[in-house]
Design a protein around this motif. Structure first.
Motif, PDB file in Angstrom:
ATOM      1  N   ASP A1059       0.847  -1.194   0.000  1.00  0.00           N
ATOM      2  CA  ASP A1059       0.000   0.000   0.000  1.00  0.00           C
ATOM      3  C   ASP A1059       0.879   1.239   0.000  1.00  0.00           C
ATOM      4  O   ASP A1059       2.108   1.162   0.010  1.00  0.00           O
ATOM      5  N   ASP A1060       0.227   2.371   0.014  1.00  0.00           N
ATOM      6  CA  ASP A1060       0.963   3.639  -0.044  1.00  0.00           C
ATOM      7  C   ASP A1060       1.625   4.003   1.275  1.00  0.00           C
ATOM      8  O   ASP A1060       2.457   4.920   1.318  1.00  0.00           O
ATOM      9  N   LYS A1061       1.288   3.313   2.350  1.00  0.00           N
ATOM     10  CA  LYS A1061       1.847   3.665   3.656  1.00  0.00           C
ATOM     11  C   LYS A1061       3.320   3.284   3.760  1.00  0.00           C
ATOM     12  O   LYS A1061       4.097   3.970   4.431  1.00  0.00           O
ATOM     13  N   ARG A1062       3.681   2.172   3.145  1.00  0.00           N
ATOM     14  CA  ARG A1062       5.035   1.659   3.250  1.00  0.00           C
ATOM     15  C   ARG A1062       5.411   1.452   4.709  1.00  0.00           C
ATOM     16  O   ARG A1062       6.357   2.036   5.247  1.00  0.00           O
ATOM     17  N   ASP A1063       4.645   0.571   5.376  1.00  0.00           N
ATOM     18  CA  ASP A1063       4.830   0.338   6.802  1.00  0.00           C
ATOM     19  C   ASP A1063       5.890  -0.733   7.008  1.00  0.00           C
ATOM     20  O   ASP A1063       5.712  -1.886   6.581  1.00  0.00           O
ATOM     21  N   PRO A1064       7.010  -0.412   7.665  1.00  0.00           N
ATOM     22  CA  PRO A1064       8.065  -1.425   7.870  1.00  0.00           C
ATOM     23  C   PRO A1064       7.633  -2.571   8.758  1.00  0.00           C
ATOM     24  O   PRO A1064       8.250  -3.645   8.707  1.00  0.00           O
ATOM     25  N   THR A1065       6.616  -2.381   9.584  1.00  0.00           N
ATOM     26  CA  THR A1065       6.186  -3.479  10.456  1.00  0.00           C
ATOM     27  C   THR A1065       5.596  -4.640   9.665  1.00  0.00           C
ATOM     28  O   THR A1065       5.552  -5.772  10.163  1.00  0.00           O
ATOM     29  N   ASP A1066       5.132  -4.390   8.435  1.00  0.00           N
ATOM     30  CA  ASP A1066       4.527  -5.461   7.630  1.00  0.00           C
ATOM     31  C   ASP A1066       5.565  -6.440   7.099  1.00  0.00           C
ATOM     32  O   ASP A1066       5.216  -7.579   6.762  1.00  0.00           O
ATOM     33  N   CYS A1067       6.813  -6.026   7.015  1.00  0.00           N
ATOM     34  CA  CYS A1067       7.841  -6.889   6.416  1.00  0.00           C
ATOM     35  C   CYS A1067       8.958  -7.238   7.377  1.00  0.00           C
ATOM     36  O   CYS A1067       9.882  -7.971   7.006  1.00  0.00           O
ATOM     37  N   SER A1068       8.899  -6.711   8.596  1.00  0.00           N
ATOM     38  CA  SER A1068      10.013  -6.932   9.528  1.00  0.00           C
ATOM     39  C   SER A1068      10.200  -8.401   9.837  1.00  0.00           C
ATOM     40  O   SER A1068      11.343  -8.883   9.962  1.00  0.00           O
ATOM     41  N   LEU A1069       9.134  -9.160   9.980  1.00  0.00           N
ATOM     42  CA  LEU A1069       9.245 -10.572  10.328  1.00  0.00           C
ATOM     43  C   LEU A1069      10.059 -11.337   9.289  1.00  0.00           C
ATOM     44  O   LEU A1069      10.929 -12.153   9.633  1.00  0.00           O
ATOM     45  N   PHE A1070       9.814 -11.061   8.021  1.00  0.00           N
ATOM     46  CA  PHE A1070      10.508 -11.799   6.964  1.00  0.00           C
ATOM     47  C   PHE A1070      11.966 -11.343   6.828  1.00  0.00           C
ATOM     48  O   PHE A1070      12.864 -12.169   6.638  1.00  0.00           O
ATOM     49  N   TYR A1071      12.194 -10.033   6.933  1.00  0.00           N
ATOM     50  CA  TYR A1071      13.567  -9.547   6.824  1.00  0.00           C
ATOM     51  C   TYR A1071      14.410  -9.985   8.012  1.00  0.00           C
ATOM     52  O   TYR A1071      15.596 -10.297   7.863  1.00  0.00           O
ATOM     53  N   PHE A1072      13.836 -10.001   9.201  1.00  0.00           N
ATOM     54  CA  PHE A1072      14.589 -10.462  10.356  1.00  0.00           C
ATOM     55  C   PHE A1072      14.922 -11.949  10.226  1.00  0.00           C
ATOM     56  O   PHE A1072      15.982 -12.403  10.678  1.00  0.00           O
ATOM     57  N   ALA A1073      14.001 -12.727   9.617  1.00  0.00           N
ATOM     58  CA  ALA A1073      14.292 -14.144   9.396  1.00  0.00           C
ATOM     59  C   ALA A1073      15.469 -14.322   8.450  1.00  0.00           C
ATOM     60  O   ALA A1073      16.242 -15.289   8.567  1.00  0.00           O
ATOM     61  N   LEU A1074      15.624 -13.376   7.528  1.00  0.00           N
ATOM     62  CA  LEU A1074      16.746 -13.427   6.583  1.00  0.00           C
ATOM     63  C   LEU A1074      18.005 -12.783   7.153  1.00  0.00           C
ATOM     64  O   LEU A1074      19.042 -12.767   6.481  1.00  0.00           O
ATOM     65  N   GLY A1075      17.886 -12.189   8.348  1.00  0.00           N
ATOM     66  CA  GLY A1075      19.028 -11.551   8.986  1.00  0.00           C
ATOM     67  C   GLY A1075      19.355 -10.180   8.446  1.00  0.00           C
ATOM     68  O   GLY A1075      20.467  -9.679   8.646  1.00  0.00           O
ATOM     69  N   LYS A1076      18.422  -9.539   7.766  1.00  0.00           N
ATOM     70  CA  LYS A1076      18.654  -8.233   7.153  1.00  0.00           C
ATOM     71  C   LYS A1076      18.081  -7.131   8.036  1.00  0.00           C
ATOM     72  O   LYS A1076      17.075  -6.492   7.710  1.00  0.00           O
ATOM     73  N   GLN A1086      12.582   5.947   6.050  1.00  0.00           N
ATOM     74  CA  GLN A1086      11.625   6.530   5.109  1.00  0.00           C
ATOM     75  C   GLN A1086      10.217   6.613   5.679  1.00  0.00           C
ATOM     76  O   GLN A1086       9.336   7.138   5.030  1.00  0.00           O
ATOM     77  N   ALA A1087      10.005   6.081   6.879  1.00  0.00           N
ATOM     78  CA  ALA A1087       8.664   6.073   7.484  1.00  0.00           C
ATOM     79  C   ALA A1087       8.506   7.246   8.421  1.00  0.00           C
ATOM     80  O   ALA A1087       8.291   7.088   9.640  1.00  0.00           O
ATOM     81  N   ALA A1088       8.638   8.450   7.884  1.00  0.00           N
ATOM     82  CA  ALA A1088       8.526   9.637   8.734  1.00  0.00           C
ATOM     83  C   ALA A1088       7.140   9.799   9.313  1.00  0.00           C
ATOM     84  O   ALA A1088       6.962  10.432  10.363  1.00  0.00           O
ATOM     85  N   TRP A1089       6.163   9.259   8.678  1.00  0.00           N
ATOM     86  CA  TRP A1089       4.780   9.385   9.145  1.00  0.00           C
ATOM     87  C   TRP A1089       4.491   8.499  10.344  1.00  0.00           C
ATOM     88  O   TRP A1089       3.493   8.693  11.055  1.00  0.00           O
ATOM     89  N   HIS A1090       5.321   7.493  10.599  1.00  0.00           N
ATOM     90  CA  HIS A1090       5.037   6.506  11.635  1.00  0.00           C
ATOM     91  C   HIS A1090       5.418   7.052  13.011  1.00  0.00           C
ATOM     92  O   HIS A1090       6.505   7.625  13.190  1.00  0.00           O
ATOM     93  N   LYS A1091       4.591   6.867  13.976  1.00  0.00           N
ATOM     94  CA  LYS A1091       4.828   7.401  15.318  1.00  0.00           C
ATOM     95  C   LYS A1091       5.965   6.665  16.036  1.00  0.00           C
ATOM     96  O   LYS A1091       6.515   7.196  17.005  1.00  0.00           O
ATOM     97  N   GLU A1092       6.305   5.483  15.580  1.00  0.00           N
ATOM     98  CA  GLU A1092       7.368   4.720  16.226  1.00  0.00           C
ATOM     99  C   GLU A1092       8.702   4.859  15.502  1.00  0.00           C
ATOM    100  O   GLU A1092       9.639   4.111  15.797  1.00  0.00           O
ATOM    101  N   GLN A1093       8.799   5.790  14.543  1.00  0.00           N
ATOM    102  CA  GLN A1093      10.009   5.872  13.723  1.00  0.00           C
ATOM    103  C   GLN A1093      11.262   6.126  14.551  1.00  0.00           C
ATOM    104  O   GLN A1093      12.268   5.420  14.451  1.00  0.00           O
ATOM    105  N   GLN A1094      11.228   7.136  15.407  1.00  0.00           N
ATOM    106  CA  GLN A1094      12.423   7.513  16.149  1.00  0.00           C
ATOM    107  C   GLN A1094      12.865   6.404  17.090  1.00  0.00           C
ATOM    108  O   GLN A1094      14.052   6.108  17.219  1.00  0.00           O
TER     109      GLN A1094
END
Length: 1427
Positions: A1059-1076, A1086-1094
């Motif tokens: 979607d247009d939000k580009r929320d990193p929480t949606d893909c963190s599980l898979f990237y962490f499994a890959l060690g990235k 790039q998620a300046a809109w997210h309240k948990e960014q900082q």
């Protein structure tokens, strides 16, 4: 499918009334304790009103309605029985909905003999009084109040005058008509008649302002008299005319010329109805027309003539008229004859007749009774004396054409409630057992008519013999069985509670079941009828006399070894009666089952008659005589042979029924309702026999069960409830849907027509169903499409184009056409690609020719058979050699090819366009879509056949079908809302969330992994997310670790870009499994809109290889768990290195097993990791056993390196596998063997590796044989009978046949370097599999524990005495007298299985020994290549 063809609701023995409604005219009469309401034009049943609806206490009283009346103004039906009166009225003007209007109870010892009602006034005539009641309404409750009462002689009928000022009445004591004043009840006039008065009718004056009394009376000699008021005394009636039926006829018609002829019957034709019809006709006619009929109609209408009708015994009609009735003075009244019709205008001389309005304005409806018939009258043609002037349209439930039989039909017993039906084996004669009588009905006109053959007194039991030529009745009080023949004969037999008949060896036997479940066998000697086309078989038991009679043969019990019986029921013979009609041999007839015994524990046993005795030993020296029960023969051998057993484990059975194809239906009461189950007799380790189960509504108990069969022996079950009957038929199994094997194909509802409960229902010949409710019968028959109008004696028939029941059953469960998508699918699954291509080409040619699809002939069936194909068609071998001749030739299909006779892209495109524009008949939309997809898939496979292996093809077909079904059932939801968080099915009923594990396992065993992954990505639109990967099982069937990692990264990127939000929480599980971790850190930038960014930027900047930050990640994971952010918590567990905790979240909180498997395989870097093995052992395997999913279990065992179990699980019962596992199996689900692909996977895996060969060796040959037979049965259930034949013909029971010596093996092995993963099989195989010479080595020799118990061995092999002693108990057990027969059989089967297993294990030992000796990897030597 089944139409209500006729209703047998009795006959109007007390006359009939009518009720004219705006859109319909109703005919109303009484029958027994009910009021029958019919459509006057078609005589179709509208409603039955039972008197006990108003007075429930009279439900089983056996009384009949005494009199009834109809108030046309208020639309009320009034009925009297004894001293009680009940009234019904239409609810809101709807013709089929009647409600109880009011009730009235008269003083004790009063019997109502006459009724009439008009405008809220009710006249009641009893044996000694005449009273008038008025209708009152109080608090919306209707009640009747007596206005006056006077003493009179017994009345037979009463009639209100149209002005309500007078009441006319007739009595039972004299021939007078009495006139009473309605206001006071005073007798004003008595009018004597020379003969008994048959009917009285008041005439409504032509001028509505006048209240003149005008009365017509009809006497028993057919004379109609007209009474008009005197000029100076308006309330006094005087005779002004009489119409004698013979006064205007020639002398030959006078009764003196025919002394035995019955007098004619006179009727008054309703002047209002006639005038209204004449006015409509004349309005549309030319005034100057010369037609004599129109001229006569205009004269009658203008002059205002009253018309009268006389019907003679020969069916001729005489229409007379009376003119000037409304003129004054009345002395100008004159009578005359208008016309006379030839004999046969009516079928007979009716007792009642009336003329009614017709739905068509230019016609009239003529109703006669009895028999109750409806005629169309065209006034113009009728008065021109044309044959088409009067035409029979409908006849209501006439059961005989014989007048004497009709007199019997009008008796009181014909309206007695029905207890049950019995029939002959072929269903062409029905016995109706009523509470007060019994009757025989012949089924004629292809099941559309019932003809009364005979009626006789009531009997306890009844059997119909010899196709209805004779019958036998049993009197329970005297225990006498009587054969009704000429001359009749009787036989005293033991007390029986049920009787039925069977035909064995050309002779008819009557079988009776006693209260202690003994079986009484009686020979019925019936003289031969007319010669048949083929002579009957020679009887074994010949009668000592040619005279008809009964002979008691035996009284025996079934050899059940003291089992406690619940009941014994006969096998329904509807499916095998053709054996006797076609002159089958005696041996074929003797093989049919006759009885089904049901034990208290739910064990079903099928029994057939076994005539092993010679005539001298099976019969006494002289026939049994009445009362000589001691002369019953005691044969040395049983008459009964067990033919099958099914263990249902059902207790407390209430009803059971068995069909001729050994389909049994059981009804068991449960707390939640009655359980209806259908069982097949073919019980084995692969099938429990249970085919259908349904828990019924507890408010609707099952009343009766009855089986029937189609001409191709398909079973049909009728389940009778209180007010409806469900017709259940077997449905074809499908590869993709898991529907029940049986389903309700039709529901016959009679609750809207009658309040009587269904007492019994029975199938008759030609697929008709007869339903009995109360005293009435409903005949349902298959529709017969007609281009002509329906037959005149089919009142309820509706011309229709719908298919009949037999056609529907054949389409739903019969063999499939070759082009059917399920047939094409199975052919593709089993590797018959060339055959599918030829079928597609043949279908395209057939449709191109313009021929109807019903004319499809198809390919030769030999093309479907695997073996002998080259011999039958030499070109096949040539094509095969040509195909493999150029191994590296690139074979492609020319997309521009114009050859219409070959499989090409152009042909496929044209065929698909034609199927889209003109879908094939009898294919559902899903089947039509599947057909198109299979055609496209076949083309795609042909174009990529070098890259796609057979298992990959199977996965591709399943994937395409999955998306087709879901596309058709797509729910109206936002696709963006679907993510890894949604694990439940969100679609409508029928939409599936994922592929079945079966389809995933095909991809797992495919060598075309990359191609399948590309096809899967393309099917998801090029952007596969986790929900798509889970639906396709991608991480179940991928085997390459690098491919898994690469594709998981693709999924992570697609989740992020979803979607247009580009929320990193949606893909963190898979990237962490890959060690990235750093990549996720960059996404958070790039998620300046997210309240948990900082917070996340600061947290992810740490080094998570250090224990400190791992602990911090775990703390955050637990915090996220408390907030129920399951996926993000699992991601932090991975970040902290806690794979086990992340997997536990996936399994318990998210509920996604595939996600846990994907994480374990990727993080652990393969399939041998401890977490993956734990998932398989503790989650996947128990889940597979709980669901009975052999595919999932086989896949799990394969990854657990227990490939012997991966093979055994496909064939061996689940409980046997569970017993050898070290894993706790909490529950085992239904062991489903209804999947033909199980055999396909088993054939692939059983000799693939050493482990699978080991597992195959632990499966006995008999078990494998029974497994193949079960799969063949499933093929037949799927409609693929030819594939079942191909399976049993081509299946190879390949297994090691014994070890081969090392020297011999060395001679066989080629000198080339051998591979470390395969070797040449050094043992003998079946001829069909010797070319498969490579087998994988995946086990250490002789290190795996056995997965099946070892065969029993003697304690000391060196002592022959010990071996003999070990064998002696078994031998003595086999020879021990008095033991159960099945114990011997079971022991023999056990010995056979053990011997087969021993030989298999011996072969496996030789295989493993040879493999261990020959697996040597030589050093690499360049000189071996000859450079």
């Amino acid at each position: 499918m089944l139409d209500l063809l006729r209703t047998y609701t009795g006959h109007p023995r007390k006359g009939f009334h009518h009720l004219v409604l705006p859109q319909q005219t109703l005919l109303i009469y009484t029958s027994g304790d009910s009021v029958v309401i019919l459509d006057a034009c078609t005589l179709a049943l509208i409603r039955v009103l039972a008197f006990w609806e108003a007075f429930p206490g009279l439900r089983h009283s056996g009384e009949e309605i005494d009199s009834f009346a109809v108030d046309s103004g208020m639309k009320i039906v009034i009925v009297a029985m004894g001293l009680r009166i009940a009234c019904w009225s239409l609810a809101g003007g709807r013709t089929g909905v009647w409600r109880i209007h009011s009730t009235l109870v008269l003083p004790k010892d009063t019997t109502v003999m006459a009724l009439d009602c008009m405008s809220g006034l009710l006249a009641i005539g009893t044996a000694d009084a005449l009273s008038v009641h008025t209708l009152n309404r109080q608090d919306d409750i209707m009640s009747w109040t007596q206005k006056w009462k006077c003493r009179v002689v017994p009345l037979s009928r009463v009639r209100f005058a149209p002005s309500l000022m007078s009441i006319a009445a007739t009595t039972l004591r004299d021939n007078s008509v009495r006139i009473y004043n309605t206001t006071s009840g005073r007798l004003t006039q008595t009018i004597p008649h020379p003969r008994p008065v048959r009917d009285i009718l008041w005439r409504l004056p032509r001028t509505s302002s006048r209240d003149d009394l005008m009365l017509h009376t009809i006497t028993t000699d057919g004379t109609i008299r007209v009474f008009l008021p005197v000029l100076d005394q308006q309330n006094y009636l005087q005779l002004h005319g009489a119409l004698d039926a013979y006064s205007s006829l020639p002398l030959s018609f006078h009764p003196s010329s025919s002394k035995n002829s019955a007098p004619p019957t006179g009727f008054v034709l309703d002047r209002e109805v006639m005038c209204a019809a004449f006015a409509r006709i004349l309005k549309d006619c030319d005034k100057n027309s010369d037609d004599s009929g129109i001229h006569r109609l205009r004269e009658i209408h203008d002059e205002g003539w009253d018309l009268f009708l006389h019907v003679h015994e020969d069916g001729s009609l005489i229409v007379g008229g009376v003119a000037n009735i409304d003129r004054r003075p009345p002395t100008l009244v004159r009578s005359f004859t208008l016309l006379q019709t030839p004999p046969g205008s009516l079928d007979s001389c009716p007792a009642d007749l009336c003329i009614l309005p017709h739905p068509e304005p230019n016609k009239l409806t003529l109703i006669t009774s009895s028999p109750l018939e409806s005629y169309d009258v065209s006034p113009i043609s009728f008065f021109n004396v044309r044959p088409e002037g009067i035409k029979l349209i409908a006849r209501a439930g006439r059961t005989s054409h014989d007048n004497k039989a009709w007199e019997s039909a009008l008796s009181k017993s014909s309206s007695s409630p029905i207890s049950r039906f019995v029939r002959t084996a072929e269903g062409r004669c029905i016995g109706v057992v009523r509470e007060e009588g019994t009757e025989l009905l012949l089924v004629t006109e292809r099941g559309s008519q019932l003809v009364l053959k005979e009626r006789f007194t009531a009997a306890t039991n009844l059997v119909v013999l010899d196709k209805g030529r004779s019958f036998a009745t049993y009197d329970g009080t005297s225990s006498l069985l009587k054969l009704h023949f000429d001359p009749p004969s009787t036989l005293k037999i033991p007390t029986v509670k049920s009787l039925f008949t069977t035909v064995t060896n050309g002779q008819t036997f009557i079988l009776g079941i006693t209260p202690d479940y003994s079986i009484v066998r009686i020979l019925a000697n019936i003289p031969e009828g007319p010669p048949t086309a083929s002579p009957p078989p020679t009887p074994i038991l010949s009668s000592p006399t040619t005279q008809p009679g009964l002979e008691l043969i035996s009284v025996t019990k079934l050899p059940l070894d003291n089992q406690e019986l619940k009941f014994i029921t006969p096998v329904d013979p509807m499916g095998w009666t053709d054996l006797y009609n076609s002159g089958a041999t005696a041996s074929n007839q003797a093989q049919t089952d006759v009885l089904l015994s049901v034990s208290q524990d739910g064990e079903l046993v099928f029994w057939a008659l076994e005539d092993l005795l010679s005539p001298s030993s099976s019969r006494p020296d002289s026939p049994s005589k009445i009362g000589e029960l001691d002369s019953i023969p005691k044969p040395n051998q049983s008459f009964w042979k067990r033919t099958g057993t099914v263990r249902t484990c059902r207790k407390g059975l209430r009803i059971a029924a068995c069909s001729s194809t050994k389909k049994s239906v059981l009804v068991v009461p449960l707390e939640e309702g009655e359980e209806l189950t259908i069982w097949d007799s073919k019980e084995s380790e692969f099938a429990s026999g249970l085919e259908f189960r349904r828990v019924l509504d507890p408010s609707e108990p099952v009343n009766d069960l009855d089986w029937s069969a189609t001409p191709d022996n398909q079973s049909i079950l009728a389940v009778g409830f209180s007010h409806h009957v469900e017709v259940i038929c077997q449905k074809r199994k499908t590869y993709f849907n898991e529907d029940e094997g049986w389903d309700t194909c039709w529901k016959l509802e009679i609750g809207s027509m009658t309040p009587h409960r269904i007492s019994d229902s029975i199938w008759t010949a030609h697929g008709s169903l007869l339903v009995g409710a109360g005293p009435h019968m409903f005949l349902y028959s298959q529709p017969k499409p007609q281009s002509k109008p329906p037959l005149v004696d089919n009142p309820d028939f509706r011309p229709t184009e719908r298919e009949g029941l037999w056609e529907y059953v054949a389409r739903e469960n019969g063999p499939l056409e070759q082009f059917h998508p399920q047939m094409l699918l199975q052919c593709l699954l089993w590797g018959k690609l060339e055959l599918v291509k030829d079928i597609i080409v043949a279908l395209a040619k057939h449709l191109e020719s313009g021929a109807r699809i019903e004319a499809w002939v198809g390919l030769d069936l030999d093309r479907f058979l695997s073996r002998g194909k080259a011999a039958l068609n030499p070109q096949v071998g040539k094509q095969r050699r040509a195909r493999y001749g150029s191994l590296f030739a690139q074979r492609e299909i020319d997309s521009n090819s114009n050859d219409e006779g070959t499989f090409s892209r152009a042909l496929v495109k044209k065929l698909l366009d034609r199927l889209d524009s003109n879908p094939l008949p009898h294919l559902t939309p899903n089947e039509q879509a599947h057909l198109c997809v299979l055609i496209e898939t076949t083309l795609e496979v042909e174009e990529h056949r070098r890259a796609l292996d057979p298992n990959g093809l199977r996965y591709l077909i399943s994937m395409r079908s999955f998306y087709i079904l879901n596309e058709r059932l797509r729910p109206p939801v936002d696709t963006d809302s679907v993510s890894v968080k949604s694990t439940a099915t969100t679609g409508r009923a029928g939409r599936r969330e994922r592929l079945r594990y079966r389809d995933m396992i095909w991809a797992f065993h495919s060598e075309s992994e990359d191609l399948l992954l590309s096809a899967s990505v393309a099917a998801t639109g090029g952007k596969m997310r986790w929900c798509d990967a889970r639906a396709l099982g991608v991480f179940v069937w991928l085997r390459s670790l690098e491919t898994m990692k690469t594709h998981l990264e693709v999924i992570a990127r697609n989740e992020y870009m979803n979607d247009d939000k580009r929320d990193p929480t949606d893909c963190s599980l898979f990237y962490f499994a890959l060690g990235k971790v750093k990549l996720v850190h960059g996404l958070w930038r790039q998620a300046a809109w997210h309240k948990e960014q900082q917070l996340m930027l600061k947290f992810l900047s740490n080094d998570f290889s250090q224990p400190r930050w791992k602990t911090a990640a775990l703390k955050n994971a637990y915090a996220l768990l408390s907030k129920q952010r399951w996926e993000y918590a699992a991601a932090f567990f991975l970040l902290g290195g806690a794979l086990k905790d992340a997997i536990r979240v996936c399994l318990k909180q998210i509920g996604d097993v595939q996600l846990a498997i994907a994480l374990a395989r990727v993080v652990e870097g393969g399939d041998d990791g401890p977490m993956l093995q734990e998932i398989l052992r503790e989650t996947v395997v128990p889940l597979a056993f709980n669901d009975g999913n052999r595919w999932l279990a086989s896949w799990a065992f394969w990854l657990m390196r227990r490939r012997d179990l991966a093979v055994r699980i496909l064939v061996t019962p689940l409980q046997d596998i569970a017993n050898v596992l070290d894993v706790e199996i909490p529950s085992i689900g239904d062991p489903n063997y209804d999947d033909t692909s199980l055999a396909l996977l088993f054939s692939q895996l059983k000799m693939k590796t050493l482990q699978t060969a080991k597992g195959t060796s632990e499966i006995s040959g008999r078990t494998e044989f029974n497994f193949v037979l079960q799969i063949a049965r499933v093929f037949c259930r799927m409609g693929c009978h030819i594939l079942a034949l191909d399976l049993v013909e081509s299946w190879s029971f390949a297994r090691p046949a014994g070890g081969v010596s090392v020297a011999r093996a060395n001679l066989i092995l080629p000198p080339t370097p051998s591979s470390p993963t395969s070797f040449t099989v050094p043992f003998a195989l079946a001829a069909s599999t010797r070319r498969e010479s490579k087998i994988l080595i995946d086990m250490e020799m002789l290190t795996e524990p056995p997965t099946r118990r070892a065969s029993p061995e003697p304690e000391d092999a060196n002592e022959p005495e010990t071996r003999a002693e070990a064998k002696s108990p078994r031998l003595s057990r086999l020879s021990m007298p008095g033991t159960r027969g099945e114990s011997v059989l079971e022991e023999l089967e056990h010995l056979k299985d053990e011997g087969d297993l021993f030989s298999r294990k011996a072969g496996l030992g030789g295989l493993m020994k040879s493999a261990k000796q020959n697996v040597q990897v030589p050093e690499f030597d360049m000189s071996s290549f000859g450079f």
